[in-house]
Design an enzyme around this catalytic site. Sequence first.
Site, PDB file in Angstrom:
ATOM      1  N   ASN A   1      -7.721  -2.742  14.366  1.00  0.00           N
ATOM      2  CA  ASN A   1      -9.134  -2.885  13.963  1.00  0.00           C
ATOM      3  C   ASN A   1      -9.337  -4.050  12.977  1.00  0.00           C
ATOM      4  O   ASN A   1     -10.419  -4.206  12.422  1.00  0.00           O
ATOM      5  CB  ASN A   1      -9.650  -1.574  13.347  1.00  0.00           C
ATOM      6  CG  ASN A   1      -8.911  -1.186  12.069  1.00  0.00           C
ATOM      7  OD1 ASN A   1      -8.065  -1.932  11.577  1.00  0.00           O
ATOM      8  ND2 ASN A   1      -9.224  -0.027  11.521  1.00  0.00           N
TER       9      ASN A   1
ATOM     10  N   ASP B   1       0.830  -1.208   0.000  1.00  0.00           N
ATOM     11  CA  ASP B   1       0.000   0.000   0.000  1.00  0.00           C
ATOM     12  C   ASP B   1       0.863   1.257   0.000  1.00  0.00           C
ATOM     13  O   ASP B   1       2.092   1.179   0.035  1.00  0.00           O
ATOM     14  CB  ASP B   1      -0.983  -0.014   1.189  1.00  0.00           C
ATOM     15  CG  ASP B   1      -0.331  -0.415   2.508  1.00  0.00           C
ATOM     16  OD1 ASP B   1       0.915  -0.431   2.582  1.00  0.00           O
ATOM     17  OD2 ASP B   1      -1.067  -0.710   3.460  1.00  0.00           O
TER      18      ASP B   1
ATOM     19  N   GLU C   1      -9.693  -1.167   5.327  1.00  0.00           N
ATOM     20  CA  GLU C   1     -10.296  -0.909   6.626  1.00  0.00           C
ATOM     21  C   GLU C   1     -11.596  -1.707   6.764  1.00  0.00           C
ATOM     22  O   GLU C   1     -12.145  -2.186   5.766  1.00  0.00           O
ATOM     23  CB  GLU C   1     -10.587   0.601   6.747  1.00  0.00           C
ATOM     24  CG  GLU C   1      -9.361   1.499   6.619  1.00  0.00           C
ATOM     25  CD  GLU C   1      -8.471   1.510   7.875  1.00  0.00           C
ATOM     26  OE1 GLU C   1      -8.443   0.510   8.620  1.00  0.00           O
ATOM     27  OE2 GLU C   1      -7.795   2.529   8.086  1.00  0.00           O
TER      28      GLU C   1
END
Length: 269
Positions: free
Chosen positions: A136, A67, A143
């Site tokens: 998370n 990324d 995400e």
Amino acid sequence: MEIIIKNDYDEICSEAYQIVFQEWQRKNNIVLGLATGRTPLGVYAKLINSYKKGEINFSEARAFSLDEYLGLKEDHPQSFAYYMNKNLYRHIDLKKENIHGLQGLPEDIDEHCRQYEALIKSVGGIDVQILGIGSNGHIGFNEPSSSLASRTRAKTLTKETIEANRGYFRDGEEMPCYSLTMGIGTIMEAKTILVLAFGKNKEDAVVNSVEGPITAAVPASVLQLHPDVKIIIDEDAASRLTRKDYYRWVYNNKKGITQIRSVNKPPVL
Ligand code: PGA
């Protein structure tokens, strides 16, 4: 999934290093998928060390970054291009033309992402993908709520990810809130996936990914569908797992399976 629980960070990195090394012995033109962040630094240090000792080389290897922040130039100290160069590439013999990354400032974002995907395919796909995991449950910058079939694309970062990475930026410096990331579908096509995690702040992400349901709310949970994924973690990151003893037992008895396979005869009990 293979869950490998190690005593400390150094052991996590040694295990991951060994897997990369063995794959490189089998295939010198290994295609690596590489993550940034705190977690993989020790693996990169071991690869560099091994290269300096003449045990491994990267002259035929390729690397793809996972990324990148959108909006940062390649030479920005917080860009992932900069990180990869500083922490791995400039220390080893990987050829410049075999280093691939997502650009922080592409002319045409969608086209750039398409080309990245095409490039990965054209070299036969990623052999070993190294991943960290966000607290998370994100992988790459996918995400929670990312499509589990997503491809390389632009993503908006969550506030918690921005906060988790703020420490890398100077006080008052504006942080990017967008990124380009390999998609979850892209990551899932890697032949082997190594997920590394250490520390208490990863315990929820680890238990939800390994023992929870497969859900876009925890992107790493999709790895349960991958045929060759190893979750290499320390005791802290493993602390909420309910089947720790079984994972340890499987790992400690792995040699037995290899022996059975080599003689092609199950033991008579
Ligand atoms: P970290 O980041 O390695 O810095 O903990 C992992 C991630 O956010 O994927």
